[in-house]
Design a protein around this motif. Structure first.
Motif, mmCIF file in Angstrom:
data_model
loop_
_atom_site.group_PDB
_atom_site.id
_atom_site.type_symbol
_atom_site.label_atom_id
_atom_site.label_comp_id
_atom_site.label_asym_id
_atom_site.label_seq_id
_atom_site.Cartn_x
_atom_site.Cartn_y
_atom_site.Cartn_z
ATOM 1 N N PHE A 1 3.078 -0.065 3.734
ATOM 2 C CA PHE A 1 2.920 -2.019 4.183
ATOM 3 C C PHE A 1 1.889 -2.472 3.133
ATOM 4 O O PHE A 1 1.907 -1.989 1.964
ATOM 5 C CB PHE A 1 2.371 -1.868 5.476
ATOM 6 N N HIS B 1 -0.730 -6.164 6.711
ATOM 7 C CA HIS B 1 0.317 -4.690 7.011
ATOM 8 C C HIS B 1 1.039 -5.194 7.686
ATOM 9 O O HIS B 1 1.913 -4.498 8.510
ATOM 10 C CB HIS B 1 -1.016 -3.451 7.285
ATOM 11 N N ARG B 2 0.623 -6.380 8.844
ATOM 12 C CA ARG B 2 1.663 -6.384 10.328
ATOM 13 C C ARG B 2 2.949 -7.535 9.840
ATOM 14 O O ARG B 2 3.832 -6.873 10.252
ATOM 15 C CB ARG B 2 0.675 -7.182 11.358
ATOM 16 N N PHE C 1 1.296 -1.017 -0.123
ATOM 17 C CA PHE C 1 0.138 0.126 -0.117
ATOM 18 C C PHE C 1 1.029 1.347 -0.660
ATOM 19 O O PHE C 1 2.038 1.256 1.186
ATOM 20 C CB PHE C 1 -0.739 -0.483 1.288
ATOM 21 N N LEU D 1 0.163 -5.369 1.534
ATOM 22 C CA LEU D 1 -0.879 -6.182 1.390
ATOM 23 C C LEU D 1 -1.291 -7.561 1.171
ATOM 24 O O LEU D 1 -0.279 -8.348 0.484
ATOM 25 C CB LEU D 1 -1.674 -5.532 0.598
ATOM 26 N N LYS E 1 6.699 -7.236 8.457
ATOM 27 C CA LYS E 1 7.566 -5.963 8.412
ATOM 28 C C LYS E 1 8.785 -6.316 7.344
ATOM 29 O O LYS E 1 9.729 -5.310 6.949
ATOM 30 C CB LYS E 1 8.248 -5.957 9.798
#
Lengths: 777, 205
Positions: B144, B149-150, B79, B146, B152
């Protein structure tokens, strides 16, 4: 007459118990005879049962007989009331003073005097023409004291005509002390009921009943007169009464009748006075008057007093920038500033001035500081909410220059524990604890406005934790508070917890207006699950629905990871809303528009809607709502989305309802320009399908009308029509020559000629393509 | 489905979503662009979809798909948020580890920037002239992954940097340069607008 304290209750209290005692004595006597003359085991059991029943009855009697608070008291005040019946005014006066001393801070004693009939006698005394001023003053003061005992007491006072009697005395008496007592009595009645009103919704009828008594031009004129000539105490009480009456929407007309005079007197009073409590009351009254739209506008327009009011209020703000060294009430200067700023917010809502609004924003932000009184913080947060609404520049100013988020965060902080031996600290703690739910509501409302427009502000408040590696463990403080607020609705009857829920939903709505936070913050905060549960529980709760539908509407866009859950949850309800035309139709239509907006090739969400609303029903809907601008615009947009990339929807229209909709909306019925644009978008999407092209070309009237728009329409309409014509000419099928001929016959070339030098490159491109496609004709 | 004899660039600006964007730009909610990102050694296929544009606040956001960047993840989607250069956002980035020199270096790669090259750092720079330019200058920053979004860290890939972007208003063609402190310089992004003949709309409530 209310049920709490009627004349029947008083009779019951005074005589009913004697009948009961007689009955009990008789019962004991009969049982004793039975016990002495018993015959066998059966009778022994019967006697034991009778004794047990009697003992139980005596045990529960006092509380079961009289449910009201007044009925719980014992009639120990009878001798005092008896002395009020004396023919000697001196004895009456002494009794009144004794009663005043006894009632000071003693609610039980107040109730006691009411029960034994003090009120009607006191009312009788003050109504006598030959009553001494001193006696009259003290009787009214005693009635004021009785009023402070609770809602039941106020009701009793109204029932026995105390309000009417005191109003009459206020209008006729010229004795300062009597007038002061009367004004204080009326103020107490209003404030006590208002206080109870916040606590218990059921007392709203009593409040309205009491406010009716103030709907009297003579009474308000008298209060205005007092503002001119009375002493400070009188003025403060009168101002409080005026503010209270003005805050009642149904009663503000009476204020309007004396509005101009009142404004002049108020401005004079505020311009000259330095007494903080008086200025606080004056600015409070002014703020309330201005906020009531009719009265406010009368003030501002009829007296053309915007500048006058603004000057006085700015002066007040300047004067109270530094706290006076000695004040009777430490918070009065802050209240003065909060009220003055509130007045300026109302003026700015009518006449916006950037510099002034920034100054007011600064003052209000400062008053949101955590060390300020919670009542002031609530009031200023509410004013800031009004000031910042739809003003992005000011939102940024408050956010960054005034560091408002830091201050708002403190609104959610419970008061810290204090030393229980320090009375002042305990009082402050109690007050802050009492105001805690309202502080949170005010904070959510303010956040809702602050985060409603600018994505960068939403990011600044929410991104720092959800974007970092800590996000799994540390959810942003706002999301935690929001989650708590949304979950705190266990007691739907509690107005404070309900207000908190409503405010939380407002705040959530602002956050949900973001593609980014739909995908991140709301997921991290587990908000979606809460909203699913809340929606399921609130299907019949209109107040909550009015706030939750827009939130769900935002959750139905493509970017929301939980779209599917909400589609299943709300589609049937929303379609039903539209068909029945209930009051949420506007928002439900927007929600369905979002649901049918699809960035992917899948039409499954469109199918959910189109399977529930047939083409015929859609035609009926546009006919039904053709005069409702907002609804018809949205119906146009919904149709646009349903047709977009959805050939099955176009093919399944066997009755040609879509063509009928286009004809009616674009030719027959007068609709707004925005609606025309939306229906033209629908026509363009329709022309993207072969079936649509074929149907449009069978309707030369509609095409002629559309081609005319190429010369008469606005820039966007012209662009739409050239796009539409391009779509009609795009396909080289068997009927292409027919369409070429038809369009030329209908004057497309002439219309296009007028557009060929357009500065809009999109029109230019389309015009070139139209020429190219018509070249063969 | 109808067969088209040619493709037309006729997609209209979404008028449901106020305030209206300029009609003559080829960027709108729902717009799709396809193209490539070229580094010195490799070329990756890229798809960009615009989710939303807020002209009033000069913000844009959307998703960027890159194919073949790593063996483990054949397609990575991120995103991104974008800043439209103008009154609100200047050519000077002032963040993301870049300074005036790097800004000047990257923006200067666009022909249309040349008229601003010597003045863009002036205090009295006239931002209205940027709006008159035939291209829309933007900065796109991936935020982040898709759909989750967590996530990393992606092995072999990074989205620490950002793109200097120029969209040609007339055609919808996009050129961009990726910049990241530790990445290969001069990675060129080229995208073309996927043309559509119909449109749909949404609006946040």
């Amino acid at each position: 007459m209310s049920e709490d304290s009627s004349w029947m209750l008083e009779l019951h209290c005074r005589f009913g118990k004697w009948f009961l005692v007689l009955f009990l004595v008789f019962d004991v006597f009969v049982l004793a005879i039975k016990t002495i003359n018993y015959h066998g085991t059966y009778e022994v059991l019967s006697i034991i049962c009778d004794w047990v029943t009697l003992i139980c009855f005596i045990g529960i009697m006092p509380s079961a007989s009289f449910p009201s608070e007044l009925a719980k008291v014992k009639a120990t005040g009878q001798p005092f009331v008896d002395r009020l019946f004396s023919a000697d005014p001196q004895v009456q006066w002494e009794s009144v003073n004794d009663m005043r001393n006894l009632t000071a801070g003693n609610r039980r004693q107040k109730a006691n005097f009411i029960v034994v009939g003090a009120i009607p006698r006191l009312v009788y005394i003050i109504q006598q023409e030959d009553c001494m001023d001193e006696l009259r003053r003290d009787c009214i003061t005693l009635l004021t004291s009785l009023a402070k005992g609770g809602n039941g007491n106020v009701t009793s006072l109204c029932d026995y005509g105390a309000c009417d009697a005191v109003i009459s005395i206020l209008l006729s008496s010229q004795t300062n002390s009597v007038v002061l007592a009367a004004v204080r009595f009326l103020r107490t009645i209003l404030m006590t009921v208002a206080h109870q009103h916040h606590k218990h919704r059921k007392t709203v009828t009593i409040e309205s009943f009491i406010l009716d008594k103030f709907e009297d031009e003579k009474l308000i004129s008298r209060l205005v007169e007092i503002l001119e000539f009375g002493n400070t105490s009188l003025k403060i009480s009168s101002l409080e009464i005026i503010a209270k009456v003005a805050s009642s929407k149904s009663k503000c007309l009476v204020i309007e009748l004396v509005g101009i005079k009142l404004l002049e007197v108020l401005l004079k009073l505020l311009d000259r006075n330095d007494e903080p409590r008086l200025v606080a009351a004056g600015t409070r009254a002014m703020a309330t008057l201005l906020e009531q739209s009719r009265v406010g506008r009368t003030f501002i327009y009829v007296s053309s007093g915007t500048n006058k009011i603004q000057n006085v209020m700015e002066k007040v703000l300047t004067n109270y920038r530094v706290k006076p060294t000695i004040t009777y009430d430490a918070n009065a200067p802050d209240f003065v500033r909060a009220n003055a700023a509130q007045c300026l917010v109302t003026i700015l809502s009518i006449e916006y001035r950037q510099q002034l609004s920034r100054n007011v924003c600064n003052v209000l932000s400062e008053l949101c500081d955590p060390e300020k009184d919670p009542e002031i913080r609530i009031q200023t947060a509410s004013s800031l909410t009004k000031l910042l609404r739809n003003r992005v520049y000011l939102q940024n100013h408050a956010f960054y220059s005034n560091r408002l988020p830091k201050k708002i965060e403190k609104f959610f902080q419970r008061p810290p524990a204090v030393d229980s031996s320090d009375v002042h600290s305990v009082q402050t703690f109690t007050k802050e604890l009492n105001f805690f739910p309202r502080l949170r509501s005010a904070a959510f409302d303010l956040l809702a406005v602050l985060l409603s427009e600018d994505e960068s502000l939403r990011d600044a408040l929410l991104v720092h934790s959800c974007g970092s590696e800590r996000s799994l463990l540390h959810v942003n403080w706002l999301m935690s508070r929001l989650s708590e607020g949304l979950n705190e609705h266990q007691d739907p009857a509690n107005p404070e917890s309900r207000a908190l829920l409503i405010s939380s939903l407002r705040c959530l709505r602002s956050i949900s207006r973001s593609n980014r936070h739909l995908r991140t913050s709301l997921v991290d905060g587990d908000i979606y699950q809460i909203i699913v549960k809340l929606y399921e529980e609130s299907r019949n709760d209109e107040e909550i629905l009015s706030q939750i539908i827009p939130v769900v509407g935002n959750f139905l866009v493509d970017f929301c990871p939980y779209k599917d859950d909400f589609v299943g949850l709300v589609t049937d309800d929303f379609v039903e809303n539209i068909k029945t035309g209930n009051k949420f139709i506007d928002h439900t239509l927007s929600a369905l528009i979002n649901m049918t907006y699809s960035g992917t090739l899948s039409n499954r969400y469109k199918d959910e809607v189109s399977s529930s609303i047939s083409h015929e029903e859609f035609l009926e809907l546009v006919q039904k709502y053709s005069s409702n601008e907002s609804v018809i615009e949205k119906l146009g947009t919904l149709l646009r989305n349903l047709i977009h990339d959805n050939v099955i929807y176009v093919k399944s229209d066997s009755q040609d309802c879509l063509m009928e909709i286009f004809r009616q909306m674009l030719i027959n019925l007068p609709i707004t320009e925005v609606a025309v644009v939306q229906f033209l978008h629908a026509v363009i999407n329709f022309s993207d399908h072969c079936e649509g092209v074929s149907k449009l070309c069978k309707d030369p009237d509609l095409l002629t009308y559309l081609i005319d728009l190429m010369t008469t329409g606005t820039e966007i309409v012209k662009t739409q029509i050239v796009v539409l014509v391009n779509n009609l000419l795009r396909n080289s099928d068997e009927a292409f020559p027919f369409r070429q001929r038809l369009l030329v016959d209908l004057g497309v070339l002439k219309a296009v000629d007028l557009l060929k030098n357009s500065s809009n490159h999109k029109i230019n491109d389309a015009v070139k393509k139209i020429y190219s496609r018509l070249d063969e004709v | 489905m109808p067969c088209f004899d040619d493709e037309m660039n006729l997609c209209l600006e979404d008028s449901f979503k106020p305030p209206h964007g300029p009609l003559d730009s080829n960027i709108y909610p729902g717009a799709c662009y396809k193209g490539q990102q070229k580094s010195q050694k490799n070329t990756y296929n890229i798809e960009v979809k615009i989710d939303d544009i807020n002209w009033a606040h000069s913000n844009v956001c959307g998703s960027l798909r890159i194919r073949g960047l790593t063996e483990k993840n054949p397609m990575i989607e991120t995103f991104f948020t974008g800043e439209i250069i103008g009154k609100k956002y200047s050519f000077l980035t002032r963040k993301w580890d870049v300074d005036f020199t790097k800004d000047q270096l990257h923006w200067s790669k666009f022909e249309e920037f040349k008229c601003f090259k010597n003045t863009f750092n002036d205090d009295d720079f006239d931002h209205s002239k940027v709006q008159e330019s035939p291209v829309l200058f933007m900065r796109w920053k991936e935020q982040f992954c898709l759909p989750d979004h967590r996530i990393k860290d992606i092995e072999g890939a990074s989205y620490e940097g950002f793109y200097y972007v120029a969209l040609t208003k007339e055609t919808g063609d996009i050129r961009g340069y990726y910049y990241a402190k530790d990445s290969e310089p001069d990675q060129l992004l080229t995208l073309q607008l996927e043309k559509k003949n119909s449109s749909s709309a949404f609006q946040f409530l």
